[in-house]
Design an enzyme around this catalytic site. Sequence first.
Site, short mmCIF file in Angstrom:
data_model
loop_
_atom_site.label_atom_id
_atom_site.label_comp_id
_atom_site.label_asym_id
_atom_site.label_seq_id
_atom_site.Cartn_x
_atom_site.Cartn_y
_atom_site.Cartn_z
N ARG A 202 1.33 -2.35 -0.29
CA ARG A 202 1.34 -2.14 1.15
C ARG A 202 2.13 -0.90 1.58
NH1 ARG A 202 0.37 -7.14 -0.08
NH2 ARG A 202 1.83 -6.57 -1.71
N THR A 203 3.39 -0.80 1.14
CA THR A 203 4.27 0.25 1.66
C THR A 203 3.74 1.63 1.31
OG1 THR A 203 6.07 -1.31 1.27
CG2 THR A 203 6.69 0.96 1.75
N LYS B 208 10.12 11.55 -19.34
CA LYS B 208 10.66 12.48 -20.35
C LYS B 208 12.15 12.71 -20.13
CE LYS B 208 6.39 15.14 -19.97
NZ LYS B 208 5.92 16.42 -19.43
N ARG C 257 10.95 4.78 -2.72
CA ARG C 257 11.23 3.39 -3.13
C ARG C 257 11.86 3.47 -4.51
NH1 ARG C 257 7.47 -1.86 -2.96
NH2 ARG C 257 8.20 -1.69 -0.81
N HIS D 200 15.06 -2.58 3.40
CA HIS D 200 13.64 -2.21 3.47
C HIS D 200 13.35 -1.97 4.95
CE1 HIS D 200 9.48 -1.81 2.69
NE2 HIS D 200 9.26 -2.85 1.90
N1 CP Z 1 6.09 -5.63 1.69
C1 CP Z 1 6.12 -4.74 0.68
O1 CP Z 1 7.08 -3.98 0.51
O2 CP Z 1 5.00 -4.78 -0.12
P1 CP Z 1 4.72 -3.77 -1.33
O3 CP Z 1 5.75 -4.08 -2.40
O4 CP Z 1 3.32 -4.04 -1.79
O5 CP Z 1 4.91 -2.38 -0.82
#
Ligand code: CP
Length: 308
Positions: free
Chosen positions: A58-59, A86, A108, A136
């Site tokens: 999603r993100t 590497k 992320r 998040h």
């Molecule tokens: N909600 C969320 O962070 O989903 P993903 O890990 O798929 O990005």
Amino acid sequence: MAFSKKHILGLGELSAEEIKIILDTAESMKEISTRDVKKVPTLKGRTIVNLFFEPSTRTRSSFEIAEKRLSADVLSFSASQSSIVKGESLLDTARNFEAMGASIMVIRHGMSGAPFVLARQISASVINAGDGSHEHPSQALIDIFTIREKKGRIEGLDVLIVGDILNSRVARSNIFGLRKLGARVRIVGPATIVPEYFRDMGAEIFYSLEHALENVDVVIMLRVQSERKTLEYFPSLREYSGLYGLTREKLRLAKEDVIVMHPGPINRGVELTSEIADDPGAVILEQVANGIAVRMAMIYLVALGESL
Ligand code: CP
């Protein structure tokens, strides 16, 4: 008040006013998604890199769609397919993307604090797309935006967050944001994954899901995170889902117009039954749809503050 942040690293460091500006901007961005041509030239000529060191559906996808709707040049990077394998460091990787002209980096990372370290050491703006068990912010902004859309307000609502609080960056960001906007927040789960120190963040702690559900307006279910070893904190998944899994029967204890949310990915039959996940009272896919507008707002506002 104007938004004047170069980075968006967490809701812990945003004021209530700044959060409201992001939510209001996301409302305007949502209108763009209703047009036949879902694109505006706002960020034409800018380069944005999505640095993903952990898996994401999603993100990553919705940041990418959001950036493209704003007409930015977009590069999405997977650590497993890069020179990280590497031995190249996060900082050197980011500096190479800066050398290629990237002015915003969405990151992320499995290490709590990684986006903060990056923000201090590069010139580009940094947006945290989830760091370890810490924050998040984009997910919490989506959740708060969706709650405001459904309930018309945040102030005075009772919001319950269920499950793996200890390891949840979604829970932390939501508690910061919801409390700043005047909601009451309850958290519930096994004592081993609901630390006492969350009281200091303004959350009310419960250990019984049935007690915690009484009269709440919103329920946010959290995923059991096997990759963060959550399974070691209770005897079995069957026991967990028996005590903390959401069923239609338990949900009757909440307000009649309760909404059920989940950041995804969902484990059907563990956190919630399919009956709940697919019920009209669940807004899980609406959260996903709102993700694009909220992330467009975050990118747009950070781009305004790039020169700071
Ligand atoms: N909600 C969320 O962070 O989903 P993903 O890990 O798929 O990005």
